[in-house]
Write a protein that holds these residues in place. Structure first.
Motif, PDB file in Angstrom:
ATOM      1  N   SER A  59      -6.270 -11.275   3.589  1.00  0.00           N
ATOM      2  CA  SER A  59      -5.421 -10.272   4.017  1.00  0.00           C
ATOM      3  C   SER A  59      -5.250  -8.842   3.230  1.00  0.00           C
ATOM      4  O   SER A  59      -5.875  -8.587   2.043  1.00  0.00           O
ATOM      5  CB  SER A  59      -4.176 -10.709   3.564  1.00  0.00           C
ATOM      6  N   GLU A  60      -5.215  -7.977   4.156  1.00  0.00           N
ATOM      7  CA  GLU A  60      -5.122  -6.407   3.739  1.00  0.00           C
ATOM      8  C   GLU A  60      -4.159  -5.607   4.096  1.00  0.00           C
ATOM      9  O   GLU A  60      -3.888  -5.784   5.498  1.00  0.00           O
ATOM     10  CB  GLU A  60      -6.854  -5.901   3.877  1.00  0.00           C
ATOM     11  N   VAL A  61      -3.644  -4.791   3.279  1.00  0.00           N
ATOM     12  CA  VAL A  61      -2.883  -3.411   3.956  1.00  0.00           C
ATOM     13  C   VAL A  61      -3.367  -2.205   3.412  1.00  0.00           C
ATOM     14  O   VAL A  61      -3.794  -2.089   2.567  1.00  0.00           O
ATOM     15  CB  VAL A  61      -1.233  -3.936   3.556  1.00  0.00           C
ATOM     16  N   SER A  62      -3.409  -1.204   4.443  1.00  0.00           N
ATOM     17  CA  SER A  62      -3.825   0.064   3.920  1.00  0.00           C
ATOM     18  C   SER A  62      -3.207   1.244   4.766  1.00  0.00           C
ATOM     19  O   SER A  62      -2.608   1.026   5.818  1.00  0.00           O
ATOM     20  CB  SER A  62      -5.435   0.133   4.384  1.00  0.00           C
ATOM     21  N   LEU A  63      -3.138   2.473   3.958  1.00  0.00           N
ATOM     22  CA  LEU A  63      -2.604   3.635   4.686  1.00  0.00           C
ATOM     23  C   LEU A  63      -3.580   4.677   4.755  1.00  0.00           C
ATOM     24  O   LEU A  63      -4.621   4.725   3.804  1.00  0.00           O
ATOM     25  CB  LEU A  63      -1.371   4.051   3.751  1.00  0.00           C
ATOM     26  N   THR A  64      -3.745   5.548   5.403  1.00  0.00           N
ATOM     27  CA  THR A  64      -4.506   6.738   5.645  1.00  0.00           C
ATOM     28  C   THR A  64      -3.493   7.953   6.327  1.00  0.00           C
ATOM     29  O   THR A  64      -2.728   7.587   7.082  1.00  0.00           O
ATOM     30  CB  THR A  64      -5.843   6.558   6.325  1.00  0.00           C
ATOM     31  N   PRO A  65      -3.736   9.195   5.805  1.00  0.00           N
ATOM     32  CA  PRO A  65      -4.836   9.717   4.886  1.00  0.00           C
ATOM     33  C   PRO A  65      -4.370   9.680   3.362  1.00  0.00           C
ATOM     34  O   PRO A  65      -3.096   9.464   3.363  1.00  0.00           O
ATOM     35  CB  PRO A  65      -5.193  10.967   5.565  1.00  0.00           C
ATOM     36  N   THR A  66      -5.275   9.667   2.595  1.00  0.00           N
ATOM     37  CA  THR A  66      -5.017   9.970   1.207  1.00  0.00           C
ATOM     38  C   THR A  66      -5.075  11.427   0.731  1.00  0.00           C
ATOM     39  O   THR A  66      -5.776  12.037   1.304  1.00  0.00           O
ATOM     40  CB  THR A  66      -5.922   9.293   0.414  1.00  0.00           C
ATOM     41  N   GLY A  67      -4.389  11.849  -0.208  1.00  0.00           N
ATOM     42  CA  GLY A  67      -4.507  12.958  -0.728  1.00  0.00           C
ATOM     43  C   GLY A  67      -3.604  14.234   0.057  1.00  0.00           C
ATOM     44  O   GLY A  67      -3.973  15.356  -0.055  1.00  0.00           O
ATOM     45  N   ALA A 125       1.898  14.009   3.176  1.00  0.00           N
ATOM     46  CA  ALA A 125       2.637  13.210   3.978  1.00  0.00           C
ATOM     47  C   ALA A 125       2.557  11.819   3.067  1.00  0.00           C
ATOM     48  O   ALA A 125       1.362  11.402   2.245  1.00  0.00           O
ATOM     49  CB  ALA A 125       1.931  12.667   5.203  1.00  0.00           C
ATOM     50  N   SER A 126       3.717  11.024   3.088  1.00  0.00           N
ATOM     51  CA  SER A 126       3.735  10.000   2.033  1.00  0.00           C
ATOM     52  C   SER A 126       3.931   8.709   2.919  1.00  0.00           C
ATOM     53  O   SER A 126       4.475   8.704   4.202  1.00  0.00           O
ATOM     54  CB  SER A 126       5.073   9.941   1.061  1.00  0.00           C
ATOM     55  N   GLY A 127       3.805   7.788   2.438  1.00  0.00           N
ATOM     56  CA  GLY A 127       4.123   6.432   3.202  1.00  0.00           C
ATOM     57  C   GLY A 127       3.745   5.036   2.241  1.00  0.00           C
ATOM     58  O   GLY A 127       3.218   5.049   1.313  1.00  0.00           O
ATOM     59  N   THR A 128       4.730   4.016   2.543  1.00  0.00           N
ATOM     60  CA  THR A 128       4.544   2.911   2.224  1.00  0.00           C
ATOM     61  C   THR A 128       4.563   1.835   3.041  1.00  0.00           C
ATOM     62  O   THR A 128       5.072   1.946   3.931  1.00  0.00           O
ATOM     63  CB  THR A 128       5.709   2.494   0.829  1.00  0.00           C
ATOM     64  N   LEU A 129       3.904   0.654   3.065  1.00  0.00           N
ATOM     65  CA  LEU A 129       3.506  -0.567   3.807  1.00  0.00           C
ATOM     66  C   LEU A 129       3.522  -1.672   3.259  1.00  0.00           C
ATOM     67  O   LEU A 129       2.961  -2.056   2.254  1.00  0.00           O
ATOM     68  CB  LEU A 129       2.439  -0.211   4.775  1.00  0.00           C
ATOM     69  N   ALA A 161       0.804  -1.174  -0.162  1.00  0.00           N
ATOM     70  CA  ALA A 161       0.141  -0.181   0.002  1.00  0.00           C
ATOM     71  C   ALA A 161       0.870   1.329   0.031  1.00  0.00           C
ATOM     72  O   ALA A 161       2.024   1.379   0.761  1.00  0.00           O
ATOM     73  CB  ALA A 161      -0.811  -0.102   1.259  1.00  0.00           C
ATOM     74  N   ALA A 162       0.328   2.366  -0.702  1.00  0.00           N
ATOM     75  CA  ALA A 162       1.241   3.672  -0.843  1.00  0.00           C
ATOM     76  C   ALA A 162       0.339   4.614  -0.632  1.00  0.00           C
ATOM     77  O   ALA A 162      -0.819   4.898  -1.490  1.00  0.00           O
ATOM     78  CB  ALA A 162       2.043   3.474  -1.969  1.00  0.00           C
TER      79      ALA A 162
END
Length: 204
Positions: A169-177, A180-184, A68-69
């Motif tokens: 199984s699920e991977v998720s990141l918040t917030p969108t837009g 800030a950036s992130g990868t998981l 997720a990104a």
């Protein structure tokens, strides 16, 4: 023994029962994985392995697709990745099994303010309830993570049939837009995300 597998699994749900202590003495004398189906945005065809060592451990290895990104230039649909896995086990008649624990191992790179979630639901085809385990990672965070998750309730396979175990199984990141950036669950160097499912047995 390694299996690489493809396609999309359709799921139903399963019965939940309070968890007893696992007993190695109750494991069936015969056990094998007879078939696996998988699919979803985080596991395209041929991208997952299950490399099991005995009748109580099912290690599931994901590829870099299960990542997720979020970030200023990242599409919103990349903030969540999902993989539905359907596992058919064959074993000595007169037994049933349940998921009682899970391990998560992976990599994250999260800016301050970014929140990551790794989650899995477990259920058997044809039944109505499910159980889940999850891990929350709050930014700022960079590096490898590991977590052992004991599941509060068990789901038992039905007696008299070999119902398929479903792992969503699920991977998720918040917030969108945001800025800030992130990868998981990204592949980092030689590391891959893995999700190990531990099962226990009892006689019917």
């Amino acid at each position: 023994m390694k299996y690489t597998f493809t396609a999309l699994a359709l799921a139903a749900l399963s019965i939940a029962t309070p968890i007893p202590d696992p007993s190695p003495a109750l494991a069936p004398s015969s056990f094998k994985i007879a078939g696996i189906i998988s699919g979803g945005s985080g596991c395209p065809q041929g991208s997952i392995d299950i490399d099991y060592t005995d009748s109580r451990i099912l290690p599931i290895y994901f590829s870099k697709d299960f990542t997720a990104a979020v970030g200023p230039s990242v599409a919103v649909d990349q903030s969540r990745k999902n993989c539905q896995i359907n596992i058919q086990l064959q074993y000595t008649p007169g037994y049933q099994y349940a998921v009682y624990s899970a391990d998560y191992v992976g990599y994250g790179d999260l800016d301050s303010g970014v929140r990551g979630v790794v989650r899995a639901n477990y259920y058997f085809s044809g039944y109505t309830n499910q159980v889940s385990s999850s891990l929350v990672i709050a930014g700022p965070f960079t590096g490898r993570y590991t977590k052992h998750d004991d599941i509060a309730l068990s789901i038992w396979s039905p007696c008299g049939s070999e119902s398929m175990l479903n792992v969503n199984s699920e991977v998720s990141l918040t917030p969108t837009g945001s800025a800030a950036s992130g990868t998981l669950v990204a592949t980092k160097e030689s590391a891959k995300f893995s999700h190990t499912v531990y099962i226990k047995w009892r006689q019917c």
